[in-house]
Every structure is written in C-alpha cells, then in structure tokens.
Design an enzyme around this catalytic site. Structure first.
Site, PDB file in Angstrom:
ATOM      1  CG  ASP A 196      -0.641  -0.604   2.135  1.00  0.00           C
ATOM      2  OD1 ASP A 196       1.023   0.328   2.665  1.00  0.00           O
ATOM      3  OD2 ASP A 196      -1.151  -0.249   3.661  1.00  0.00           O
ATOM      4  CB  SER A 197       4.752   1.238  -0.004  1.00  0.00           C
ATOM      5  OG  SER A 197       5.017   0.495  -1.184  1.00  0.00           O
ATOM      6  CG  ASP A 242       0.375  -4.415   2.216  1.00  0.00           C
ATOM      7  OD1 ASP A 242      -0.134  -4.673   2.409  1.00  0.00           O
ATOM      8  OD2 ASP A 242       1.022  -3.708   1.673  1.00  0.00           O
ATOM      9  CE  LYS A 273       3.163  -6.011   4.114  1.00  0.00           C
ATOM     10  NZ  LYS A 273       2.266  -4.822   4.916  1.00  0.00           N
ATOM     11  CD  GLU A 330       0.158  -1.324   7.721  1.00  0.00           C
ATOM     12  OE1 GLU A 330      -0.052  -0.622   8.382  1.00  0.00           O
ATOM     13  OE2 GLU A 330       1.166  -1.104   6.811  1.00  0.00           O
ATOM     14  CD  GLU A 334       7.387   0.063   7.430  1.00  0.00           C
ATOM     15  OE1 GLU A 334       6.265  -0.511   7.462  1.00  0.00           O
ATOM     16  OE2 GLU A 334       7.595   1.322   7.743  1.00  0.00           O
TER      17      GLU A 334
HETATM   18  O1  KIV Z   1       3.505  -0.997   1.513  1.00  0.00           O
HETATM   19  C1  KIV Z   1       4.869  -0.942   1.919  1.00  0.00           C
HETATM   20  O2  KIV Z   1       5.304  -1.313   0.525  1.00  0.00           O
HETATM   21  C2  KIV Z   1       5.235  -2.781   2.751  1.00  0.00           C
HETATM   22  C3  KIV Z   1       6.678  -2.684   3.112  1.00  0.00           C
HETATM   23  C4  KIV Z   1       7.635  -1.065   3.143  1.00  0.00           C
HETATM   24  C5  KIV Z   1       6.740  -3.594   3.831  1.00  0.00           C
HETATM   25  O3  KIV Z   1       4.345  -2.728   3.570  1.00  0.00           O
END
Ligand code: KIV
Length: 293
Positions: A60-61, A99, A129, A131, A198
């Site tokens: 989600d970056s 994500d 993934k 959080e 992280e």
């Molecule tokens: O969203 C992302 O790119 C991440 C990484 C920094 C692990 O969660």
C-alpha cells in the site's frame, strides 16, 4: 497492446522453476536470506522476477510512491487489486503478495476474509499481508482458515501513522520491544507464514527472529531477519522525498531517467530524432508524390 511489450524478453523464462509458494517461504527460516521487493506494475514485476527476486509485494506504499499521497491511508482495496493483477501478469517465478489497505480488514474477521478473498480471486495474489499484532490475530486466523496464506506486519505499521504520531522507529524501550515480540508471537499463533518487521532496533528484530518459527522479513530491522524487503523505488535510487535511514539505493535510476528525458528532448528539438531507422517506409511515397490538400 503496446508493441514493445510482450515481444522477446525473458528468454529463459520457460526454463524457470515454478512460482515460489508461501509454504516454501515458511521453510526458509534460518536458511539463506530471501528477498522481497515492492512492485506496482507489469514491467517492474517482470524485471524483478527475471532478476530472481523471491517475493513481489504490491504494497500500500503505492499510495505514496505511485499516487503521491503523504500516507498510505487513502489507498483502496480496488486499487490494490488492480495493481496486484498487473504485477501477477509480470511474475512467473516470484510469489505475489497483495497488501490489505487501511480499513479493508480492521472492522472484523469477516470483513478481513472478504477483502483477502477479493485480492486472491480478482487480484491474482498468492497471499495477503496486513498490519498489526495481537489485535488482528483473529482476522489472520479467519483468513488462514479460508485457505489464504497471510504475512503479518509488526513494528512500525504505517496505517497507524496517526496513532503512532508519525513514521517513527518502534520498540526502543523494553516494554515496547516486548510488545513487538508478543505481537509477532500472536501472528505466528494465528497462522501467519511470515512477518515483516519494520523500523525497529536490530537487536529487537534479532530477538523476534529467534522467538519465531516462521521467517521474519526486515525493513529497517537489521541483518538478523530471515529475509529483507525494500520499496522498489528506494532500491533503484528513485526516491523523490525523504529517504529513510534503512533505504539503500543499489542504482541511480532516478538520475538516469532525468538524463534520458533531457537527451530525448534535445534530440526532438534539434530534429535528430526520429532518425531514418525509426521511420516506416510507405509504398505510396516510393511510387508517387502525395499531393498536398
Ligand atoms: O507497503 C509496503 O510497501 C510495505 C513494505 C514497506 C513492507 O508494507
């Protein structure tokens, strides 16, 4: 279709072994460290896949590095789904992780399994993934029960940026470090196959890595982790804003992009591009002069 894509490229792709799976990654605990890199589109995914990167994370970056937001919070499930589909088409070897964006799983385990299902079904993700720690363990367990492998994310969890008071290193005190370890253990207990750590002190990451039977994947978490992850633009030297301490640029692609664009602009202005080799020959021009209307 853009004719430059899909032609040539990846000569040894057929010889490649099959896609990396979540159970295989789980088995790589304490083995040779594995690699994860973020990707958001087909071309980058294919390049990273050809380089032998083990895992492509559609993070989600993308809200920050693709969409230009200050945080990851505005990203939607549909957007992650779209980018995951693009990445999955480019990857034949790498494991593709979708994500789960902010508010696509926090509400309830039922919401979490629905969102995860969409990422697998419509996004072609091989795993998802999310959080959090003990607070999301029931959500992880529910997704895993549906047959979808889950990667956890502990330490600095950017979706909680407002609660954390910014993108800050976590686990600096004894109690905060203990919480990170407890959260990682809760994720493992819930059935996660790996956990991203992280922005935490290297010694805390080493303790988490020792405590778990599943692999840890570090980003700003020191060398003891079982794998390492970087955002692709950080790795390539294409970071336009603040560069985190942990982000090493392994190339200077940003500067190369600027140089290439300047060369293109000069060539166009002085009419040296396109040259004859870039032009198509037409029969009409060869046989008769075209009459200007
Ligand atoms: O969203 C992302 O790119 C991440 C990484 C920094 C692990 O969660």
């Amino acid at each position: 279709m853009y004719a430059g894509h899909g032609i040539g490229g990846g000569t040894d792709r057929a010889a490649r072994r099959k896609r990396v799976t979540a159970p295989e990654l789980r088995e790589r605990k304490r083995g040779e460290p594995f690699t994860m890199v973020t990707a958001y589109d087909f071309t980058m995914a294919r390049l990273l896949d050809e380089a032998g990167i083990d895992v492509l994370l559609v993070g989600d970056s993308l809200g920050m590095v693709v969409q230009g937001h200050d945080t990851t919070l505005p990203v939607t499930l549909d957007e992650i789904c779209y980018h995951t589909r693009c990445v999955a088409r480019g990857a034949s070897f790498a494991h593709v992780v979708g994500d789960m964006p902010f508010m696509s799983y926090q509400v309830s385990p039922e919401q979490a399994v629905e969102s995860a299902g969409k990422l697998v079904k419509e996004g072609s993700a091989s795993s998802v993934k999310l959080e959090g720690g003990a607070d999301v363990a029931p959500h992880v367990a529910r997704i895993v029960r549906a047959g979808i492998p889950v990667m956890g994310h502990d330490g600095l969890t950017p979706q909680s940026v407002h609660a954390l008071g910014g993108f800050k290193v976590q686990g600096k005190t004894k109690s905060a470090a203990q919480r990170i370890i407890d959260d990682a253990l809760a994720l493992e207990e819930a059935g996660a196959y790996a956990v991203v750590l992280e922005a935490i002190p290297a010694d805390v990451a080493a303790r988490v890595t020792d405590a778990l039977t599943i692999p840890t994947i570090g980003i700003g978490a020191g060398p003891s982790c079982d794998g390492q992850v970087l955002v692709c633009y950080d790795l390539l030297g294409m970071n336009l804003g603040h560069t985190p301490k942990f982000a090493k640029a392994f190339a200077d692609v940003g500067e190369r992009v600027r140089d290439a664009a300047k060369s293109f602009a000069s060539a166009v202005r002085e009419r040296s591009f396109p040259a004859p080799e870039h032009c198509y020959a037409g029969e009409v021009a060869a046989k008769a002069k075209l009459v200007a209307l």
